[in-house]
Scaffold this motif. Structure first.
Motif, PDB file in Angstrom:
ATOM      1  N   THR A   1       3.867   2.284   2.496  1.00  0.00           N
ATOM      2  CA  THR A   1       4.801   3.366   2.231  1.00  0.00           C
ATOM      3  C   THR A   1       4.044   4.692   2.239  1.00  0.00           C
ATOM      4  N   LEU A   2       4.630   5.707   2.851  1.00  0.00           N
ATOM      5  CA  LEU A   2       4.030   7.032   2.898  1.00  0.00           C
ATOM      6  C   LEU A   2       4.866   7.989   2.058  1.00  0.00           C
ATOM      7  N   VAL A   3       4.203   8.673   1.117  1.00  0.00           N
ATOM      8  CA  VAL A   3       4.871   9.648   0.266  1.00  0.00           C
ATOM      9  C   VAL A   3       4.175  10.988   0.450  1.00  0.00           C
ATOM     10  N   SER A   4       4.943  12.039   0.722  1.00  0.00           N
ATOM     11  CA  SER A   4       4.370  13.360   1.000  1.00  0.00           C
ATOM     12  C   SER A   4       4.888  14.390   0.004  1.00  0.00           C
TER      13      SER A   4
ATOM     14  N   LEU B   1       0.848  -1.187   0.000  1.00  0.00           N
ATOM     15  CA  LEU B   1       0.000   0.000   0.000  1.00  0.00           C
ATOM     16  C   LEU B   1       0.888   1.242   0.000  1.00  0.00           C
ATOM     17  N   THR B   2       0.789   2.040  -1.045  1.00  0.00           N
ATOM     18  CA  THR B   2       1.531   3.293  -1.128  1.00  0.00           C
ATOM     19  C   THR B   2       0.550   4.443  -0.977  1.00  0.00           C
ATOM     20  N   VAL B   3       0.730   5.255   0.054  1.00  0.00           N
ATOM     21  CA  VAL B   3      -0.159   6.368   0.364  1.00  0.00           C
ATOM     22  C   VAL B   3       0.510   7.677  -0.022  1.00  0.00           C
ATOM     23  N   VAL B   4      -0.142   8.416  -0.917  1.00  0.00           N
ATOM     24  CA  VAL B   4       0.328   9.757  -1.273  1.00  0.00           C
ATOM     25  C   VAL B   4      -0.541  10.748  -0.510  1.00  0.00           C
ATOM     26  N   THR B   5       0.051  11.430   0.455  1.00  0.00           N
ATOM     27  CA  THR B   5      -0.723  12.312   1.332  1.00  0.00           C
ATOM     28  C   THR B   5      -1.197  13.562   0.587  1.00  0.00           C
ATOM     29  N   PRO B   6      -2.203  14.261   1.121  1.00  0.00           N
ATOM     30  CA  PRO B   6      -2.697  15.487   0.477  1.00  0.00           C
ATOM     31  C   PRO B   6      -1.583  16.515   0.321  1.00  0.00           C
TER      32      PRO B   6
END
Length: 347
Positions: free
Chosen positions: A72-75, A38-43
């Protein structure tokens, strides 16, 4: 700092601690990790708004706490980064365990469409809050209709001498939908007009609390619908700090009762609940609709009354002197708002 504010920040701190344990890259050595990815692209406006964005992260962390996935968190800090993020994810997850790219901001839609992306069989994308029905295959979306609930809020504000909207940016479909609803609800059977103020022409308006503070300070006695994400905190702050302040402010996205004594009710968006449902469906490999709209009848958006409004308010107007006023107006106009929403969606 209130108990509610401390609670919010403690939950966010927990999120960051948990995220520190997440994978920092989508690249995996074959055979070393068979977990779903799960790759999360934050606002793009970031976290910490104590509203919509934080509820998104709350839903993600609730899912993560109950499902063993490689997250994974991508900001990103600008739209220019999004195209490369999507391309890198596409390349790095083309093989191996199933992978989901979660795009948590509707402003990413234009970039996604322009990439011309073709997904592998194990890849899916979930785009939050898009109204589009022509997304690439393997891309799913949902949106929460704000027209009906904003219409209801406008009806509840109708007896106030003025009403206004402070919005983050112009041209955003989600915001314009809410503006339309609030305006029609307030102006129906009323010769007064809703004033609309935009903080910016782009997404930077979601993170301009100081500007929102100055804008509301220039207004008279009005009923404010805040549609500015993290900038809403500037509006709450002004209403909280200004003595003998007659204006009222609608809480937005979450129950904002403790943010200011000038908030009689809040529009609550259950984006966290929806994300848990969609992420769980992906994890369990259940079929998802390519696009779905949730309205008032779904229970994913509603109005909640402040339990402390009449306890802490120090100045008020006669029209809402009755402690049951807000509950009564909610019940009076709810069915009308539901019908208006159905008509709006059909057109």
């Amino acid at each position: 700092m209130t108990v509610l504010v401390r609670s919010v920040w403690l939950r966010l701190l927990l999120c960051f601690v948990l995220l520190a344990a997440c994978s920092c890259s989508d690249e995996a050595v074959p055979g070393t990790d068979t977990r779903l990815r799960l790759t999360v692209v934050t606002p793009i406006s970031g976290l910490g708004d104590m509203g919509y964005n934080d509820k998104i992260m709350s839903g993600i962390m609730e899912f993560y706490g109950h499902h063993d996935v490689n997250m994974t968190l991508v900001s990103p800090t600008s739209l220019d980064e999004i195209r490369q993020i999507i391309q890198d994810w596409r390349k790095n997850t083309e093989s191996g365990p199933r992978s989901l790219l979660l795009l948590t901001d509707d402003v990413y839609e234009s970039v996604l469409k322009n990439t011309g992306i073709t997904l592998a069989s194990g890849q899916q994308i979930l785009l939050v809050e898009s109204r589009s029905t022509d997304l690439p295959e393997g891309v799913y979306t949902f949106n929460i209709n704000r027209y009906g609930i904003s219409y209801l809020a406008g009806c509840m504000a109708r007896k106030h001498q003025e009403a206004c909207v402070i919005a983050a940016m112009s041209g955003n479909p989600v915001l314009e939908e809410a503006i339309d609803g609030y305006t029609e609800g307030y102006q129906t059977d009323n010769d007064k007009q809703v004033k609309v103020f935009y903080l910016a022409e782009d997404a930077s308006g979601f993170n301009m609390p100081d500007s929102a503070y100055r804008v509301i300070g220039q207004m008279g006695n009005t009923f404010v619908l805040p549609l500015a994400g993290g900038s809403n905190n500037g509006i709450y702050k002004y209403s909280r700090e200004t003595p003998f302040y007659l204006s009222l402010v609608i809480g937005m996205d979450t129950d904002c009762s403790w943010f200011s004594s000038r908030i009689p009710f809040s529009i609550v968006i259950h984006i966290d609940t929806l994300l848990v449902q969609y992420l769980t469906a992906w994890f369990e490999e259940r079929e998802m609709e390519p696009s779905h709209t949730y309205g008032m009848d779904s229970g994913m958006v509603d109005i909640v009354m402040s339990p402390i409004f009449y306890k802490y308010i120090d100045i008020w107007e006669e029209y809402y002197n009755d402690i049951e006023y807000w509950n009564n107006t909610y019940r009076k106009y709810k069915d009308e708002a539901l019908e208006k929403e159905k008509t709006y969606v059909m057109h």
